[in-house]
Design a protein around this motif. Structure first.
Motif, mmCIF file in Angstrom:
data_model
loop_
_atom_site.group_PDB
_atom_site.id
_atom_site.type_symbol
_atom_site.label_atom_id
_atom_site.label_comp_id
_atom_site.label_asym_id
_atom_site.label_seq_id
_atom_site.Cartn_x
_atom_site.Cartn_y
_atom_site.Cartn_z
ATOM 1 N N THR A 68 56.860 83.781 22.558
ATOM 2 C CA THR A 68 57.696 83.610 23.754
ATOM 3 C C THR A 68 59.065 84.264 23.590
ATOM 4 O O THR A 68 59.599 84.840 24.520
ATOM 5 C CB THR A 68 57.917 82.113 24.091
ATOM 6 O OG1 THR A 68 58.504 81.459 22.950
ATOM 7 C CG2 THR A 68 56.614 81.435 24.479
ATOM 8 N N HIS A 69 59.645 84.147 22.367
ATOM 9 C CA HIS A 69 60.957 84.763 22.136
ATOM 10 C C HIS A 69 61.229 84.897 20.647
ATOM 11 O O HIS A 69 60.449 84.415 19.824
ATOM 12 C CB HIS A 69 62.051 83.997 22.880
ATOM 13 C CG HIS A 69 62.294 82.599 22.414
ATOM 14 N ND1 HIS A 69 61.371 81.592 22.533
ATOM 15 C CD2 HIS A 69 63.376 82.034 21.823
ATOM 16 C CE1 HIS A 69 61.876 80.463 22.047
ATOM 17 N NE2 HIS A 69 63.093 80.714 21.598
ATOM 18 N N TYR A 70 62.353 85.551 20.320
ATOM 19 C CA TYR A 70 62.556 86.019 18.946
ATOM 20 C C TYR A 70 62.963 84.932 17.962
ATOM 21 O O TYR A 70 62.981 85.180 16.758
ATOM 22 C CB TYR A 70 63.597 87.142 18.915
ATOM 23 C CG TYR A 70 65.039 86.657 19.000
ATOM 24 C CD1 TYR A 70 65.608 86.297 20.213
ATOM 25 C CD2 TYR A 70 65.818 86.534 17.852
ATOM 26 C CE1 TYR A 70 66.916 85.836 20.280
ATOM 27 C CE2 TYR A 70 67.127 86.075 17.912
ATOM 28 C CZ TYR A 70 67.674 85.724 19.126
ATOM 29 O OH TYR A 70 68.962 85.264 19.184
ATOM 30 N N HIS A 71 63.282 83.732 18.397
ATOM 31 C CA HIS A 71 63.759 82.704 17.467
ATOM 32 C C HIS A 71 62.695 82.420 16.402
ATOM 33 O O HIS A 71 61.506 82.414 16.696
ATOM 34 C CB HIS A 71 64.150 81.436 18.227
ATOM 35 C CG HIS A 71 65.413 81.615 19.010
ATOM 36 N ND1 HIS A 71 65.749 80.848 20.096
ATOM 37 C CD2 HIS A 71 66.428 82.514 18.850
ATOM 38 C CE1 HIS A 71 66.924 81.248 20.570
ATOM 39 N NE2 HIS A 71 67.349 82.264 19.845
ATOM 40 N N PRO A 72 63.163 82.177 15.150
ATOM 41 C CA PRO A 72 62.235 82.171 14.020
ATOM 42 C C PRO A 72 61.151 81.099 14.067
ATOM 43 O O PRO A 72 60.092 81.279 13.478
ATOM 44 C CB PRO A 72 63.144 81.977 12.799
ATOM 45 C CG PRO A 72 64.498 81.710 13.308
ATOM 46 C CD PRO A 72 64.562 82.089 14.739
ATOM 47 N N ASP A 73 61.390 79.973 14.762
ATOM 48 C CA ASP A 73 60.312 78.973 14.835
ATOM 49 C C ASP A 73 59.179 79.459 15.759
ATOM 50 O O ASP A 73 58.067 78.945 15.701
ATOM 51 C CB ASP A 73 60.835 77.588 15.278
ATOM 52 C CG ASP A 73 61.839 77.629 16.409
ATOM 53 O OD1 ASP A 73 62.477 78.676 16.619
ATOM 54 O OD2 ASP A 73 61.996 76.597 17.105
ATOM 55 N N HIS A 74 59.448 80.456 16.568
ATOM 56 C CA HIS A 74 58.444 81.002 17.496
ATOM 57 C C HIS A 74 57.805 82.286 16.944
ATOM 58 O O HIS A 74 56.600 82.442 16.931
ATOM 59 C CB HIS A 74 59.099 81.273 18.854
ATOM 60 C CG HIS A 74 59.714 80.046 19.437
ATOM 61 N ND1 HIS A 74 59.114 79.307 20.428
ATOM 62 C CD2 HIS A 74 60.859 79.381 19.124
ATOM 63 C CE1 HIS A 74 59.870 78.250 20.708
ATOM 64 N NE2 HIS A 74 60.933 78.277 19.929
ATOM 65 N N LEU A 75 58.669 83.185 16.466
ATOM 66 C CA LEU A 75 58.224 84.492 15.962
ATOM 67 C C LEU A 75 57.766 84.425 14.502
ATOM 68 O O LEU A 75 56.956 85.252 14.064
ATOM 69 C CB LEU A 75 59.409 85.480 16.101
ATOM 70 C CG LEU A 75 59.305 86.849 15.438
ATOM 71 C CD1 LEU A 75 58.172 87.660 16.079
ATOM 72 C CD2 LEU A 75 60.626 87.620 15.559
ATOM 73 N N GLY A 88 68.968 83.828 29.081
ATOM 74 C CA GLY A 88 70.009 82.848 28.792
ATOM 75 C C GLY A 88 69.844 82.236 27.408
ATOM 76 O O GLY A 88 70.747 82.278 26.584
ATOM 77 N N HIS A 89 68.658 81.681 27.128
ATOM 78 C CA HIS A 89 68.398 81.164 25.781
ATOM 79 C C HIS A 89 68.085 82.320 24.829
ATOM 80 O O HIS A 89 68.385 82.256 23.645
ATOM 81 C CB HIS A 89 67.243 80.165 25.829
ATOM 82 C CG HIS A 89 66.836 79.641 24.491
ATOM 83 N ND1 HIS A 89 67.657 78.846 23.723
ATOM 84 C CD2 HIS A 89 65.701 79.818 23.766
ATOM 85 C CE1 HIS A 89 67.042 78.546 22.589
ATOM 86 N NE2 HIS A 89 65.861 79.132 22.586
ATOM 87 N N SER A 90 67.474 83.359 25.372
ATOM 88 C CA SER A 90 67.151 84.567 24.607
ATOM 89 C C SER A 90 67.018 85.685 25.645
ATOM 90 O O SER A 90 66.978 85.416 26.841
ATOM 91 C CB SER A 90 65.864 84.359 23.798
ATOM 92 O OG SER A 90 64.746 84.281 24.653
ATOM 93 N N GLY A 142 57.800 77.576 26.600
ATOM 94 C CA GLY A 142 58.596 77.920 25.409
ATOM 95 C C GLY A 142 59.856 77.078 25.355
ATOM 96 O O GLY A 142 59.818 75.868 25.561
ATOM 97 N N ASP A 143 60.984 77.725 25.097
ATOM 98 C CA ASP A 143 62.273 77.013 25.079
ATOM 99 C C ASP A 143 63.015 77.164 26.401
ATOM 100 O O ASP A 143 64.151 76.722 26.520
ATOM 101 C CB ASP A 143 63.178 77.570 23.964
ATOM 102 C CG ASP A 143 62.777 77.070 22.590
ATOM 103 O OD1 ASP A 143 61.845 76.254 22.496
ATOM 104 O OD2 ASP A 143 63.404 77.513 21.614
ATOM 105 N N GLN A 144 62.405 77.824 27.383
ATOM 106 C CA GLN A 144 63.124 78.058 28.639
ATOM 107 C C GLN A 144 63.349 76.756 29.407
ATOM 108 O O GLN A 144 64.407 76.552 29.994
ATOM 109 C CB GLN A 144 62.356 79.078 29.492
ATOM 110 C CG GLN A 144 63.126 79.574 30.710
ATOM 111 C CD GLN A 144 64.315 80.463 30.332
ATOM 112 O OE1 GLN A 144 64.230 81.246 29.396
ATOM 113 N NE2 GLN A 144 65.424 80.344 31.051
HETATM 114 ZN ZN LIG Z 1 64.513 79.255 20.967
#
Ligand SMILES: [Zn+2]
Length: 339
Positions: A83-90, A187-189, A206-208
């Motif tokens: 969903t986005h680049y943050h390490p818990d996701h990627l 906004g969050h990413s 995701g985190d949105q």
């Molecule tokens: Zn995130």
């Protein structure tokens, strides 16, 4: 209407839990104050798709090995959507690509940013964070600790996927014969992917959109005047206005819920209140982003939370500045904002 949580029980570690036809919930632990992430397994005809991957650390790899061996009914993992680049996701996307041969999908904006962060030398990153947060009033021990975290990102996302494909707003995927529309939030990413199954109103958010916490809004040192608050609010309102209110939201943290409209309205209201609070505090005398921490957060912050909190404070000040509600002036090397 208040939020409804149709699944009160949590999945056990490493066990899939069915939330809809062909859609399963996996919950992985995280070693932070935010102690878990939800991944979503989607059953397809020739294999499985997973949305998000977990942090790139050994314990998550062990859980994944169990999932691959026991939870996929003998079918392969064929697609990984980040969903986005943050390490818990990627984090484990590249590792899953290597282990399983699955194709990784991400948005271009997230991919570019992940590579920028990984490519920039550790010393430059630390120096840039130090200068930026120092200018926003963080100093002494706190500044050393936060800047010292430097490029921790790189350590928990390696290897990056070798060969990702890209998804963008307006795209759609067919999974198990059903259409999932791609929505993109900001906004969050930079270009956060959300997936919406039209037939039965399912949103992997995701985190949105999160049910109980507000996603961190951060201003990056490399883009110091960005306004993630406005971007985030606009993205949330677009989701609210485009999707039905009976949508079952499958978030990356917390429980699945119904009540998208209610939740978006509450999040938008929360940011409006934070903006008002910061503006009011800047009325009496000029304030730095660091001065605003007790105004925005009434709790003790660990180093990671302090980093997030500084981002959040700068984000709200940037938004107020762009709306002409505060003005910024440099005094003794620190940016101070007055209303
Ligand atoms: Zn995130």
């Amino acid at each position: 209407m208040s939020l409804q949580y149709p699944f009160a029980d949590l999945p056990s570690s490493g066990q899939r839990f069915k939330v809809a036809d062909g859609v399963y919930w996996l919950r992985f632990p995280l070693p932070f104050a935010l102690d878990h992430i939800n991944l979503w397994l989607l059953e397809d005809t020739g294999g499985w798709t997973v949305v998000d991957t977990g942090l790139g650390i050994r314990p998550s790899q062990s859980i994944w090995k169990g999932v691959l061996a026991e939870q996929l009914d003998g079918k392969p993992l064929t697609r990984v959507i980040v969903t986005h680049y943050h390490p818990d996701h990627l984090g484990l996307a590249g590792w899953l690509e290597q282990e399983t041969g699955a194709q990784v999908w991400i948005s271009r904006g997230e991919w570019v940013l992940a590579n920028d962060i990984c490519d920039s030398p550790e010393r430059d990153t630390i120096e840039r964070i130090r200068t930026f947060l120092g200018r926003h009033g963080l100093g002494g021990d706190d500044l050393d600790k936060v800047a010292g975290k430097g490029n921790g990102f790189r350590r928990v996302v390696q290897p990056l996927p070798a060969n990702p494909c890209f998804l963008a707003a307006g795209d759609a995927l067919t999974i198990n014969g059903q259409r999932w529309a791609v929505h993109v939030g900001c906004g969050h990413s930079p270009e956060h992917l959300c997936l919406y199954r039209e037939e039965d109103h399912l949103l992997i958010s995701g985190d949105q959109v999160l049910p109980t916490i507000s996603s961190n809004l951060n201003v990056r040192a490399s883009d110091p005047d960005m306004d993630p608050v406005t971007d985030f609010v606009n993205s949330l309102e677009a989701l609210r206005d485009n999707l039905p209110d009976d949508t079952l939201v499958l978030p990356a943290h917390g429980l699945p819920f119904r009540g998208l409209r209610e939740r978006v309205d509450a999040l938008v209201h929360h940011h409006e209140e934070q903006l008002d609070r910061v503006q009011a505090a800047c009325l009496q005398h000029p304030q730095s982003a660091f001065d605003m921490l007790p105004v925005l957060f009434n709790r003790k912050l660990d180093v990671q939370q302090l980093m997030f909190a500084m981002g959040e404070s700068i984000a709200h000040l940037n938004c107020l500045m762009l709306q002409g509600r505060v003005a910024r002036r440099e005094v003794d090397g620190v940016w101070r904002f007055s209303a």
